[in-house]
Design a protein around this motif. Sequence first.
Motif, mmCIF file in Angstrom:
data_model
loop_
_atom_site.group_PDB
_atom_site.id
_atom_site.type_symbol
_atom_site.label_atom_id
_atom_site.label_comp_id
_atom_site.label_asym_id
_atom_site.label_seq_id
_atom_site.Cartn_x
_atom_site.Cartn_y
_atom_site.Cartn_z
ATOM 1 N N VAL A 239 -8.573 -32.748 12.868
ATOM 2 C CA VAL A 239 -8.671 -32.184 14.207
ATOM 3 C C VAL A 239 -7.728 -30.996 14.264
ATOM 4 O O VAL A 239 -6.526 -31.146 14.381
ATOM 5 C CB VAL A 239 -8.288 -33.227 15.283
ATOM 6 N N THR A 240 -8.280 -29.814 14.175
ATOM 7 C CA THR A 240 -7.441 -28.626 14.103
ATOM 8 C C THR A 240 -7.121 -28.046 15.466
ATOM 9 O O THR A 240 -6.081 -27.437 15.657
ATOM 10 C CB THR A 240 -8.138 -27.563 13.246
ATOM 11 N N LYS A 241 -8.051 -28.224 16.462
ATOM 12 C CA LYS A 241 -7.804 -27.703 17.804
ATOM 13 C C LYS A 241 -8.191 -28.767 18.831
ATOM 14 O O LYS A 241 -9.283 -28.731 19.391
ATOM 15 C CB LYS A 241 -8.623 -26.431 18.037
ATOM 16 N N PRO A 242 -7.321 -29.733 19.056
ATOM 17 C CA PRO A 242 -7.686 -30.841 19.939
ATOM 18 C C PRO A 242 -7.881 -30.416 21.388
ATOM 19 O O PRO A 242 -8.753 -30.920 22.068
ATOM 20 C CB PRO A 242 -6.505 -31.800 19.810
ATOM 21 N N ASP A 243 -7.056 -29.451 21.865
ATOM 22 C CA ASP A 243 -7.173 -28.956 23.234
ATOM 23 C C ASP A 243 -7.319 -30.110 24.224
ATOM 24 O O ASP A 243 -8.256 -30.165 25.026
ATOM 25 C CB ASP A 243 -8.368 -27.999 23.347
ATOM 26 N N VAL A 244 -6.384 -31.040 24.160
ATOM 27 C CA VAL A 244 -6.433 -32.216 25.026
ATOM 28 C C VAL A 244 -6.119 -31.811 26.459
ATOM 29 O O VAL A 244 -5.120 -31.151 26.730
ATOM 30 C CB VAL A 244 -5.445 -33.293 24.544
ATOM 31 N N LYS A 245 -6.972 -32.218 27.395
ATOM 32 C CA LYS A 245 -6.753 -31.977 28.812
ATOM 33 C C LYS A 245 -6.873 -33.289 29.573
ATOM 34 O O LYS A 245 -7.795 -34.063 29.336
ATOM 35 C CB LYS A 245 -7.764 -30.964 29.346
ATOM 36 N N ILE A 246 -5.917 -33.523 30.467
ATOM 37 C CA ILE A 246 -5.907 -34.738 31.279
ATOM 38 C C ILE A 246 -5.864 -34.311 32.740
ATOM 39 O O ILE A 246 -5.034 -33.488 33.128
ATOM 40 C CB ILE A 246 -4.697 -35.620 30.938
#
Length: 288
Positions: A239-246
């Motif tokens: 996973v190189t760009k997870p860009d996690v948003k919550i």
Amino acid sequence: IKIASQRSKPDKFTGTPECMAWSTEGKYLYVGTGGGAIYRIANLNMVQDSMQADMDSLNTANLSTPVTCTQIAGFGARMVTGIDVDPNNDRLLITLGSYGQNEYIFMCDNASTKPHRSDTVNFISKQGTGANRLVKMPVYDVSFDKYAPSRVLIGTEYGVYECADINQTAAQLNWQGAITGTMPRVAVFDIFQSRQNPWEVKNAGVFYFGTHGRGMWKDESSFQSPTGISNPGTNNATVTKPDVKIFPNPVADEASTTFNLDQPGDVTLQIYDLQGKQVYSKIYRQLN
């Protein structure tokens, strides 16, 4: 459900309630009356219904109720104007009205275990005796500061006063006028602090004051910034760009999350509380 009355044990409840304050865990309710009495009503967290707990269930004394009522102080005929329980420990502060008196604020340590008293033995004066003692005037309400455990604010006939360390000896107590912005020097009858956790509300720690004829005011000297959840990143090479948003962020009880995967695969979602304890874990199979 009547939780206190003439049938209460071990002490009868008499007088007119003027102010009340809960202990943090909800077991105790402290009540100050117009006749100067302080009562501790206990075991309220065990109340289920009126049959079990009402003092006058079926118009007779309810001998099976778990609720008890103990008078822990009496201040003569002086009205108890304010009362607050320390949100961080077992201390109780009360304030008194009437002009021409010498002492207007008292504190009780270990309030949940104090025995019956109809005098002031269980309490000590926090008026102070030194150069920075509290001016002799009616005090109408009081509040501990949850986020500065020794700090206390009071509403008086002449505005808001504060003591940075209520644990000091009488000679060392330092009461100072707490002027917030353009708030006028008028009688302050009510003080309330927002004591929810910072991740639950956007005004944690803020004080609110109700005045005589000059409206409502607030003070943010103890404001706690909302706690958010930062992007945790990853050590997973797939996973190189997870860009996690919550969102929403901060989270109260429900949240949604989005993230990116550079290839299909399984994803493990783990949630931890602020103490680092894992409270939830689930594996989502073959996500795109």
